[in-house]
Design a protein around this motif. Structure first.
Motif, PDB file in Angstrom:
ATOM      1  N   ALA A   1       1.679 -26.957   3.803  1.00  0.00           N
ATOM      2  CA  ALA A   1       1.505 -25.513   3.688  1.00  0.00           C
ATOM      3  C   ALA A   1       2.825 -24.900   3.242  1.00  0.00           C
ATOM      4  O   ALA A   1       3.880 -25.512   3.383  1.00  0.00           O
ATOM      5  N   ARG A   2       2.757 -23.692   2.704  1.00  0.00           N
ATOM      6  CA  ARG A   2       3.976 -22.939   2.348  1.00  0.00           C
ATOM      7  C   ARG A   2       4.076 -21.767   3.311  1.00  0.00           C
ATOM      8  O   ARG A   2       3.370 -20.770   3.194  1.00  0.00           O
TER       9      ARG A   2
ATOM     10  N   HIS B   1      -4.120 -21.590  12.490  1.00  0.00           N
ATOM     11  CA  HIS B   1      -4.850 -21.288  11.259  1.00  0.00           C
ATOM     12  C   HIS B   1      -6.341 -21.265  11.594  1.00  0.00           C
ATOM     13  O   HIS B   1      -6.813 -22.029  12.446  1.00  0.00           O
ATOM     14  N   PHE B   2      -7.073 -20.383  10.928  1.00  0.00           N
ATOM     15  CA  PHE B   2      -8.493 -20.187  11.226  1.00  0.00           C
ATOM     16  C   PHE B   2      -9.347 -20.988  10.257  1.00  0.00           C
ATOM     17  O   PHE B   2      -9.174 -20.930   9.042  1.00  0.00           O
ATOM     18  N   GLY B   3     -10.269 -21.758  10.792  1.00  0.00           N
ATOM     19  CA  GLY B   3     -11.169 -22.528   9.943  1.00  0.00           C
ATOM     20  C   GLY B   3     -11.861 -23.628  10.709  1.00  0.00           C
ATOM     21  O   GLY B   3     -11.734 -23.737  11.933  1.00  0.00           O
TER      22      GLY B   3
ATOM     23  N   PHE C   1      -4.388 -24.698  16.655  1.00  0.00           N
ATOM     24  CA  PHE C   1      -2.942 -24.847  16.665  1.00  0.00           C
ATOM     25  C   PHE C   1      -2.504 -25.721  15.487  1.00  0.00           C
ATOM     26  O   PHE C   1      -3.046 -26.800  15.257  1.00  0.00           O
ATOM     27  N   SER C   2      -1.523 -25.236  14.733  1.00  0.00           N
ATOM     28  CA  SER C   2      -1.077 -25.926  13.517  1.00  0.00           C
ATOM     29  C   SER C   2       0.063 -26.896  13.764  1.00  0.00           C
ATOM     30  O   SER C   2       0.669 -27.388  12.806  1.00  0.00           O
ATOM     31  N   ASN C   3       0.377 -27.165  15.037  1.00  0.00           N
ATOM     32  CA  ASN C   3       1.492 -28.041  15.405  1.00  0.00           C
ATOM     33  C   ASN C   3       2.837 -27.507  14.916  1.00  0.00           C
ATOM     34  O   ASN C   3       3.718 -28.262  14.527  1.00  0.00           O
TER      35      ASN C   3
ATOM     36  N   ALA D   1      -3.343 -27.429   4.635  1.00  0.00           N
ATOM     37  CA  ALA D   1      -4.017 -28.718   4.455  1.00  0.00           C
ATOM     38  C   ALA D   1      -3.640 -29.629   5.606  1.00  0.00           C
ATOM     39  O   ALA D   1      -2.504 -30.128   5.672  1.00  0.00           O
ATOM     40  N   GLY D   2      -4.561 -29.835   6.539  1.00  0.00           N
ATOM     41  CA  GLY D   2      -4.314 -30.720   7.669  1.00  0.00           C
ATOM     42  C   GLY D   2      -4.628 -32.164   7.306  1.00  0.00           C
ATOM     43  O   GLY D   2      -5.729 -32.474   6.859  1.00  0.00           O
ATOM     44  N   ILE D   3      -3.657 -33.045   7.491  1.00  0.00           N
ATOM     45  CA  ILE D   3      -3.842 -34.466   7.147  1.00  0.00           C
ATOM     46  C   ILE D   3      -4.207 -35.211   8.425  1.00  0.00           C
ATOM     47  O   ILE D   3      -3.350 -35.762   9.121  1.00  0.00           O
ATOM     48  N   ASP D   4      -5.506 -35.207   8.753  1.00  0.00           N
ATOM     49  CA  ASP D   4      -5.943 -35.823   9.997  1.00  0.00           C
ATOM     50  C   ASP D   4      -6.864 -37.022   9.778  1.00  0.00           C
ATOM     51  O   ASP D   4      -7.458 -37.530  10.732  1.00  0.00           O
ATOM     52  N   SER D   5      -7.001 -37.470   8.549  1.00  0.00           N
ATOM     53  CA  SER D   5      -7.788 -38.663   8.254  1.00  0.00           C
ATOM     54  C   SER D   5      -7.520 -39.054   6.800  1.00  0.00           C
ATOM     55  O   SER D   5      -6.956 -38.264   6.024  1.00  0.00           O
ATOM     56  N   LEU D   6      -7.946 -40.256   6.430  1.00  0.00           N
ATOM     57  CA  LEU D   6      -7.770 -40.682   5.046  1.00  0.00           C
ATOM     58  C   LEU D   6      -8.605 -39.820   4.105  1.00  0.00           C
ATOM     59  O   LEU D   6      -8.162 -39.474   3.004  1.00  0.00           O
ATOM     60  N   SER D   7      -9.813 -39.439   4.538  1.00  0.00           N
ATOM     61  CA  SER D   7     -10.651 -38.592   3.689  1.00  0.00           C
ATOM     62  C   SER D   7     -10.044 -37.204   3.530  1.00  0.00           C
ATOM     63  O   SER D   7     -10.144 -36.589   2.464  1.00  0.00           O
TER      64      SER D   7
END
Length: 371
Positions: free
Chosen positions: A129-130, A152-154, A191-193, A241-247
């Motif tokens: 994210a920026r 972040h909301f989603g 929570f976005s960590n 963009a949360g990177i929480d899996s390969l997909s």
């Protein structure tokens, strides 16, 4: 205002979410978007906001990360006072590697005591994210908060290890829920960590956690003391963009092929990375490239469509690469077809191979594989 803050980046947390990508590297050093590593976005956010001291907490597999960062000059962090500081993975009280954020923080009390900045920005490396960090710190100071959690909301694709942040109309956090059951498609403030916390207050929390044998900052402290601590929510509304899996990694990389996403992520402020003096890419007489990101040093003789090619990739004659992520220094042989494939670094796919996956389950080829 951000000059009164230091950054602490946790390079290894959440690696269980993408085991394929972190076999030989940290979460922070996962390659992204054709020429970047995930940590580039986080470091750039801090530097662009005026933070000049960043502590980097690692526990294993950090050789490629250190090679990428060097002395920090590409981020203007090669400094006599501050800059990038590699912090130990061991606690000062014992020699066990940390497994949680709080255990890692307990090993940093010496570092935190030596600093004079008022605030600490804590962040993991499982997102792109920026962010304007100085705006978050200003919000934190205006609210006179003990802790500010960035959300972040989603929709969330996670089934565990996430936290929902609920707040009132004044952004005061009223409830924190750890990994609640959500309906499919349900949107929440997650929570976005990323958090901002007063440095001395953080030291007091760590000292108290040692006395009470706490291990988790979220469940043992924030959730249990949500009513007694002044915890506020900063709702980030930009691209996240949360990177929480390969997909998810595949999905968010593919989103970079959309102009709107690129404009938001790389628009107003620069994203810095390690500079490599690569030659321009070379396109053969019969090469066809459509809607793709092509980095420096590539040699393309075949067809590349809806794909991301990192530096030094070679695509042979008659080869067709579609909907794929091809990492650095790969060789794709002649008359080979790739569709929904992620190839890690230094992969060689010989002639006349056909490999494919799908967006929900892309076909992954590990680093250094020769097919």
């Amino acid at each position: 205002m951000a000059a009164s803050a230091i950054g602490i980046i946790f390079a290894n947390l959440h690696e269980e979410q993408v085991p394929e990508l972190v076999r030989r590297r940290t979460m922070a050093s996962i390659l992204y978007g054709g020429r970047y590593r995930i940590i580039d976005f986080i470091l750039s956010n801090m530097v662009n906001s005026g933070i000049t001291t960043v502590g980097l907490v690692t526990s294993n597999n950090y050789r490629s990360l250190i090679d990428h960062l060097g002395n920090g000059k590409d981020w203007d962090l090669a400094r006599k006072d501050g800059g990038i500081i590699l912090l130990p993975p061991f606690s000062e009280r014992h020699d066990k590697l940390y497994t949680t954020r709080l255990e890692a923080l307990s090993s940093l009390t010496g570092f935190l005591n030596r600093r004079t900045e008022k605030y600490v920005v804590l962040t993991d490396c499982d997102y792109v994210a920026r962010l304007d960090v100085s705006d978050i710190i200003k919000f934190h100071e205006t609210k006179n908060a003990d802790v500010t959690l960035v959300s972040h909301f989603g929709e969330t694709e996670k089934t565990s290890n996430f936290m929902v942040v609920e707040a009132n109309e004044k952004d005061r956090v009223t409830e924190l829920k750890l990994s609640p059951r959500l309906k499919k498609g349900e949107k929440v403030n997650q929570f976005s960590n990323i958090m901002v916390i007063n440095r001395q207050f953080l030291l007091n929390l760590v000292e108290d956690s040692v006395i009470h044998n706490y291990t988790s900052l979220e469940s043992d402290i924030l959730v249990k003391q949500v009513n007694s601590l002044k915890i506020y929510r900063y709702n980030f509304q930009g691209y996240y963009a949360g990177i929480d899996s390969l997909s998810a990694y595949y999905k968010h990389n593919m989103e970079l092929l959309e102009k709107d996403v690129r404009d938001e992520l790389f628009g107003e402020r620069d994203i810095y990375t390690k500079v490599r003096d690569s030659a321009p890419s070379k396109y053969g007489e019969n090469a066809i490239v459509k809607n793709s990101l092509i980095s420096d040093g590539c040699e393309i003789e075949g067809v590349v469509e809806n794909s991301i090619l990192f530096r030094g990739v070679k695509v042979g004659k008659g080869a067709v690469v579609k909907n794929s992520i091809v990492m650095q220094d790969n060789i794709i042989g002649e008359n080979t077809a790739l569709d929904c494939v992620i190839t890690d670094k230094n992969v060689v796919v010989s002639d006349r191979k056909t490999l494919g996956g799908c967006a929900e389950l892309p076909y992954y080829i590990p680093k250094g594989t020769r097919l």
